[in-house]
Structures are given as structure tokens and as C-alpha cells.
Design a protein around this motif. Structure first.
Motif, PDB file in Angstrom:
ATOM      1  N   GLY A  75       0.956  -1.211  -0.116  1.00 30.71           N
ATOM      2  CA  GLY A  75      -0.093   0.064   0.170  1.00 30.71           C
ATOM      3  C   GLY A  75       0.873   1.299   0.045  1.00 30.71           C
ATOM      4  O   GLY A  75       0.287   2.254   0.415  1.00 30.71           O
ATOM      5  N   VAL A  76       1.963   1.102  -0.504  1.00 28.62           N
ATOM      6  CA  VAL A  76       2.933   2.271  -0.526  1.00 28.62           C
ATOM      7  C   VAL A  76       2.949   3.120  -1.950  1.00 28.62           C
ATOM      8  O   VAL A  76       2.894   2.307  -2.925  1.00 28.62           O
ATOM      9  N   PHE A  77       2.620   4.478  -2.071  1.00 27.70           N
ATOM     10  CA  PHE A  77       2.637   5.156  -2.984  1.00 27.70           C
ATOM     11  C   PHE A  77       3.169   6.516  -2.913  1.00 27.70           C
ATOM     12  O   PHE A  77       2.362   7.317  -2.546  1.00 27.70           O
ATOM     13  N   VAL A  78       4.335   6.867  -3.003  1.00 28.87           N
ATOM     14  CA  VAL A  78       4.865   8.163  -2.794  1.00 28.87           C
ATOM     15  C   VAL A  78       4.352   8.888  -3.997  1.00 28.87           C
ATOM     16  O   VAL A  78       4.791   8.734  -4.989  1.00 28.87           O
ATOM     17  N   PRO A  79       3.830  10.303  -3.923  1.00 28.42           N
ATOM     18  CA  PRO A  79       3.429  11.217  -4.879  1.00 28.42           C
ATOM     19  C   PRO A  79       4.505  11.621  -5.754  1.00 28.42           C
ATOM     20  O   PRO A  79       5.864  11.721  -4.996  1.00 28.42           O
ATOM     21  N   PRO A  80       4.475  11.917  -6.978  1.00 26.03           N
ATOM     22  CA  PRO A  80       5.620  12.232  -7.906  1.00 26.03           C
ATOM     23  C   PRO A  80       6.658  13.460  -7.391  1.00 26.03           C
ATOM     24  O   PRO A  80       7.802  13.221  -7.311  1.00 26.03           O
ATOM     25  N   GLN A  81       5.910  14.555  -6.760  1.00 26.97           N
ATOM     26  CA  GLN A  81       6.779  15.649  -6.300  1.00 26.97           C
ATOM     27  C   GLN A  81       7.570  15.292  -5.081  1.00 26.97           C
ATOM     28  O   GLN A  81       8.544  16.171  -4.669  1.00 26.97           O
ATOM     29  N   ARG A  82       7.356  14.082  -4.281  1.00 23.67           N
ATOM     30  CA  ARG A  82       8.316  13.666  -3.459  1.00 23.67           C
ATOM     31  C   ARG A  82       9.347  12.679  -3.617  1.00 23.67           C
ATOM     32  O   ARG A  82       9.858  12.036  -2.888  1.00 23.67           O
ATOM     33  N   ARG A  83       9.427  12.364  -5.079  1.00 23.61           N
ATOM     34  CA  ARG A  83      10.356  11.344  -5.462  1.00 23.61           C
ATOM     35  C   ARG A  83      11.617  11.742  -5.855  1.00 23.61           C
ATOM     36  O   ARG A  83      12.464  11.027  -6.257  1.00 23.61           O
ATOM     37  N   GLU A  84      11.926  13.078  -5.962  1.00 29.03           N
ATOM     38  CA  GLU A  84      13.016  13.809  -6.126  1.00 29.03           C
ATOM     39  C   GLU A  84      13.571  13.142  -7.621  1.00 29.03           C
ATOM     40  O   GLU A  84      14.502  12.769  -7.846  1.00 29.03           O
ATOM     41  N   LEU A  85      12.676  13.657  -8.545  1.00 26.80           N
ATOM     42  CA  LEU A  85      12.790  13.278 -10.028  1.00 26.80           C
ATOM     43  C   LEU A  85      12.900  14.420 -10.869  1.00 26.80           C
ATOM     44  O   LEU A  85      12.356  15.389 -10.516  1.00 26.80           O
ATOM     45  N   GLY A  86      13.958  14.272 -11.985  1.00 28.15           N
ATOM     46  CA  GLY A  86      13.605  15.203 -13.087  1.00 28.15           C
ATOM     47  C   GLY A  86      12.923  14.384 -14.337  1.00 28.15           C
ATOM     48  O   GLY A  86      13.337  13.243 -14.404  1.00 28.15           O
ATOM     49  N   MET A  87      12.201  15.094 -14.953  1.00 27.75           N
ATOM     50  CA  MET A  87      11.634  14.493 -16.235  1.00 27.75           C
ATOM     51  C   MET A  87      11.644  15.567 -17.485  1.00 27.75           C
ATOM     52  O   MET A  87      11.301  16.740 -17.257  1.00 27.75           O
ATOM     53  N   VAL A  88      12.164  14.985 -18.558  1.00 30.09           N
ATOM     54  CA  VAL A  88      12.253  15.627 -19.953  1.00 30.09           C
ATOM     55  C   VAL A  88      11.347  14.639 -20.762  1.00 30.09           C
ATOM     56  O   VAL A  88      11.528  13.798 -21.160  1.00 30.09           O
ATOM     57  N   PHE A  89      10.318  15.808 -21.408  1.00 31.54           N
ATOM     58  CA  PHE A  89       9.334  15.133 -22.134  1.00 31.54           C
ATOM     59  C   PHE A  89       9.575  15.142 -23.748  1.00 31.54           C
ATOM     60  O   PHE A  89      10.654  16.123 -23.897  1.00 31.54           O
ATOM     61  N   GLN A  90       9.006  14.567 -24.441  1.00 35.45           N
ATOM     62  CA  GLN A  90       9.174  14.436 -25.928  1.00 35.45           C
ATOM     63  C   GLN A  90       8.631  16.083 -26.382  1.00 35.45           C
ATOM     64  O   GLN A  90       9.345  16.752 -27.381  1.00 35.45           O
ATOM     65  N   SER A  91       7.936  16.786 -25.825  1.00 35.31           N
ATOM     66  CA  SER A  91       7.280  17.934 -26.314  1.00 35.31           C
ATOM     67  C   SER A  91       7.945  18.914 -25.605  1.00 35.31           C
ATOM     68  O   SER A  91       7.166  20.220 -25.528  1.00 35.31           O
ATOM     69  N   TYR A  92       8.922  19.001 -25.096  1.00 39.58           N
ATOM     70  CA  TYR A  92       9.687  19.916 -24.294  1.00 39.58           C
ATOM     71  C   TYR A  92       8.909  20.686 -23.040  1.00 39.58           C
ATOM     72  O   TYR A  92       9.843  20.714 -21.865  1.00 39.58           O
ATOM     73  N   ALA A  93       7.731  20.823 -23.040  1.00 38.95           N
ATOM     74  CA  ALA A  93       6.945  21.362 -22.136  1.00 38.95           C
ATOM     75  C   ALA A  93       7.507  22.565 -21.194  1.00 38.95           C
ATOM     76  O   ALA A  93       7.595  22.368 -19.972  1.00 38.95           O
ATOM     77  N   ILE A  94       7.782  23.632 -22.007  1.00 39.50           N
ATOM     78  CA  ILE A  94       8.430  24.741 -21.306  1.00 39.50           C
ATOM     79  C   ILE A  94       7.284  25.849 -21.439  1.00 39.50           C
ATOM     80  O   ILE A  94       6.609  25.661 -22.452  1.00 39.50           O
ATOM     81  N   TRP A  95       7.640  26.736 -20.626  1.00 41.66           N
ATOM     82  CA  TRP A  95       6.541  27.774 -20.319  1.00 41.66           C
ATOM     83  C   TRP A  95       6.878  28.792 -21.706  1.00 41.66           C
ATOM     84  O   TRP A  95       7.837  29.492 -21.753  1.00 41.66           O
ATOM     85  N   PRO A  96       5.924  29.044 -22.376  1.00 45.12           N
ATOM     86  CA  PRO A  96       6.217  29.859 -23.718  1.00 45.12           C
ATOM     87  C   PRO A  96       6.274  31.404 -23.369  1.00 45.12           C
ATOM     88  O   PRO A  96       6.896  32.294 -24.136  1.00 45.12           O
ATOM     89  N   HIS A  97       5.587  31.825 -22.156  1.00 45.22           N
ATOM     90  CA  HIS A  97       5.637  33.452 -21.937  1.00 45.22           C
ATOM     91  C   HIS A  97       6.839  33.993 -20.839  1.00 45.22           C
ATOM     92  O   HIS A  97       7.041  34.779 -20.653  1.00 45.22           O
ATOM     93  N   LEU A  98       7.605  32.782 -20.585  1.00 47.32           N
ATOM     94  CA  LEU A  98       8.987  32.997 -19.938  1.00 47.32           C
ATOM     95  C   LEU A  98      10.281  32.809 -20.468  1.00 47.32           C
ATOM     96  O   LEU A  98      10.289  32.125 -21.768  1.00 47.32           O
TER      97      LEU A  98
END
Length: 385
Positions: A75-98
């Protein structure tokens, strides 16, 4: 620094029938780059998403750096934000206004890092990915390769323990993809991170990986170094998917432990056996096209390793030429480096087999050794051209 990733008995089904991930287990060592390789629908992205915490598996366990983040039975499931992960997607997923700096700094700002420390860490990671001079530029003005570097920098800036990359190069043109994959390996190795990379491109996997996990229908078929995978595939699917080109039927004449002699196109060839087998067994010989050499027929030096053949077709590819060669009813693929093709369709040639023993996989059926064959004679291979 990175953290080891351990996956045990992972399974996930999205609908009744065949699962997307089927009892998968593997360990990625601290600082290692592992690549999940396979065709579309084999379960590689689903595996990555389970590691990321974007999917919850039906069974199995996942640990990062020795810390359990998933245990279906416990019954263990640590949420993504607490796994100390970096993730790079196929579609870049960067903020266009920044701009570039603001995109990279965003994870630090969300974590409450001070302005001074943010600036230092952003400058350092932009140096690492070669974008320091683009820090104040709008991301809308960047090329695809530069945008993907921004996405990578954003994933690295908060010093994750594990980096996940989901086909990050697939949207780039061929020349840029080739250049960026080499840079990507260099950058990851400089950071010391553990990385799990998903791709369907075997050349990309071989260039990037310390080890490659080949998947099919949700199952792990082989997890090995690029050299081992390329030269000693565990089965025919792995051989074909990694571009073996030549899977040739043969008969095993002699066998002792993992070595033997096989009969192919009327010749005897030393082989290494993927699995123990007995004399008389049908095997499949794996020979890479680039390990065959061609020479004109009638060459004065006669080698028992030289098989007479005829050029069926050629495919000029600029830096190399691929040939289909007919030999005693079999068709072999051969590749020659160089910008000038040496042969045309219909040319009589001799095919020289590799000096090293060929790799032999077990075939589905077993057949007897043809009568009159003396198994004590072996084909002596040669590297003469």
C-alpha cells in the motif's frame, strides 16, 4: 549524485487482456544510464510513468536510492513531487511566456530557494547545457534543440536523484538528433545522475546507454550493455529489432558446452551458442551485415570462409552501401563503408565471414545432421579481402 533504481515484479494493465507491463524486474545502478528500448506499445513509456508516479501499478515494487516509493502489496505510493525526480518530455513542456532563465528557475522558485542561490544554480546549469548566452532570450525564439536543452536544464537545476527522459529527441531533425544525443550523454555523465531513457530507436539507445533493456509485449527480454546486446542477442526478436539483418538457418554439427560447429550454405562455421544444445539441432546464425566482407569472385586467394554469391541489389546511402547477396539459395545483407560503391547488381562476389565465431540461437525445430557430413572439419574464417 544519482541514486540506484530498483524495479521488482512490476505489472500494469489498462484494460482486460494482455498487460501493458508484465512482471518486469530490473536494477539501474547509481550513475548509470539505462535505456528502455522497444516498439510502440511494448510498455516502455508505461514503465517510465510508473517510476515517475504518473501511473499506479497493479503489482510490484519500486525503490529509488533504497527508499521505497511504490509497493502495491504494502500500500505504498509516494506522490511524484516527493520522489526527487527530473523529467524531460518529448514535447519540451516549457513555458512559452517565460524567458530561458525564468523557465529554468521555475522549479527552484516553487521550492522557495533564495534569489541569490537561484541565480547561481541557474547560471551553472545553463553553462552545463551550453545556453548561458541565451539566458534572457524568449523561448519562442529558440530552435528545437535549444528548447530541449532548456527542458533538460530545468530538470537538472534542482539536483534530482533520478532523471527520466521520454523520447526527448524524437521531434528533432536527423542531424540535430545525432548531435544532441552525444551531448545529452556527456551532460548526464557530468552530473553523475542515474537516468532512465525511453526510445524506439536502436541507434539512439546504443549511443546513449550504459545498458539497454529491450521490451516486447510488456516483458523484459534482455538487459545488457550495448556491445553484448548487439553481438549476443538473447533471441530472434532482439536480434532483428537491433538490426541484425542476417538470421540464417543452420544445422549444429558438433557442440560442447557453449561452442560448436554449424553447417551453413554447405560450409562449416565455428559458433558460440546462446544456450547449450546437442549435435543435430537446428539453430539460427546471427551475423551483422557490417561484419561481412565482399570481394570480386575469382580472387586468387581461395578461402574456405569465402562463400560464392551474386549481388541481387544494392542501396547506396552516401557514407556506406548496403548489398543483398544470394548464396546457395540464402540471401545475406552486407554493408560496406565508403562513398564509392564497388559492385552492381548481377556481379559475382565472394562473401568473407567474420573471423570470430558466429552467434547461434536455438531454432524451434531440431533436424538431423545430413549424411556424409564429417563434423570434425571446421570452416576456417578469414579477414582477407
Amino acid at each position: 549524485m544519482g541514486a540506484a533504481l530498483r524495479i521488482e515484479g512490476l505489472s500494469k494493465a489498462f484494460a482486460p487482456g494482455r498487460p501493458a507491463i508484465d512482471d518486469l524486474s530490473l536494477t539501474v545502478e547509481d550513475g548509470e544510464i539505462a535505456v528502455l528500448l522497444g516498439p510502440s506499445g511494448c510498455g516502455k513509456t508505461s514503465t517510465l510513468r510508473c517510476v515517475a508516479g504518473l501511473e499506479q501499478p497493479d503489482a510490484g515494487r519500486i525503490a529509488i536510492g533504497g527508499n521505497e516509493v511504490v509497493s502495491a502489496s504494502g500500500g505504498v505510493f509516494v506522490p511524484p513531487q516527493r520522489r526527487e525526480l527530473g523529467m524531460v518530455f518529448q514535447s519540451y513542456a516549457i513555458w512559452p511566456h517565460l524567458d530561458v532563465r525564468e523557465n529554468v528557475a521555475y522549479p527552484l522558485r516553487r521550492r522557495g530557494v533564495s534569489r541569490r542561490e537561484r541565480a547561481e544554480r541557474v547560471d551553472a546549469v545553463l553553462d552545463l547545457v551550453g545556453l548561458r548566452n541565451f539566458a534572457d532570450r524568449s523561448v519562442a525564439t529558440l530552435s528545437g534543440g535549444q528548447a530541449q536543452r532548456v527542458a533538460l536544464a530545468r530538470s537538472l537545476v534542482y539536483e534530482p536523484r533520478l532523471l527520466l527522459l521520454d523520447e526527448p529527441l524524437s521531434n528533432l531533425d536527423v542531424a540535430l538528433r545525432l548531435r544532441l544525443r552525444d551531448e545529452l550523454r556527456r551532460i548526464i555523465k557530468r552530473t553523475g545522475l542515474t537516468a532512465l531513457f525511453v526510445t524506439h530507436d536502436q541507434s539512439e539507445a546504443i549511443a546513449l546507454a550504459d545498458r539497454i533493456a529491450v521490451m516486447r509485449d510488456g516483458r523484459l527480454l534482455q538487459f545488457a550493455t550495448p556491445t553484448e546486446l548487439y553481438n549476443r542477442p538473447v533471441d530472434g526478436f532482439v536480434a532483428e529489432f537491433t538490426g541484425a539483418g542476417n538470421l540464417l538457418p543452420a544445422t549444429l554439427l558438433t557442440a560442447e558446452e557453449r561452442k560448436g560447429v554449424a553447417l551453413i550454405a554447405g560450409k562449416r562455421l565455428p559458433v558460440e551458442l546462446a544456450r547449450p544444445a546437442r549435435s543435430g539441432t537446428a539453430v539460427t546464425i546471427v551475423i551483422r551485415p557490417e561484419n561481412l566482407r565482399l570481394r570480386p569472385a575469382g580472387t586468387e586467394r581461395l578461402d574456405r570462409a569465402a562463400l560464392p554469391g551474386r549481388i541481387l541489389s544494392r542501396r547506396y546511402q552516401g557514407a556506406q552501401t548496403s548489398y543483398s547477396v544470394e548464396i546457395d539459395g540464402l540471401v545475406l545483407e552486407a554493408v560496406e563503408a565508403g562513398s564509392l560503391p564497388r559492385f552492381v547488381e548481377g556481379d559475382a562476389v565472394e562473401v568473407l565471414l567474420p573471423r570470430e565465431p558466429a552467434w547461434a540461437l536455438p531454432s524451434a525445430a531440431s533436424i538431423g545432421v545430413p549424411p556424409g557430413i564429417a563434423p570434425q572439419l571446421e570452416l576456417q574464417t578469414s579477414d582477407a579481402a
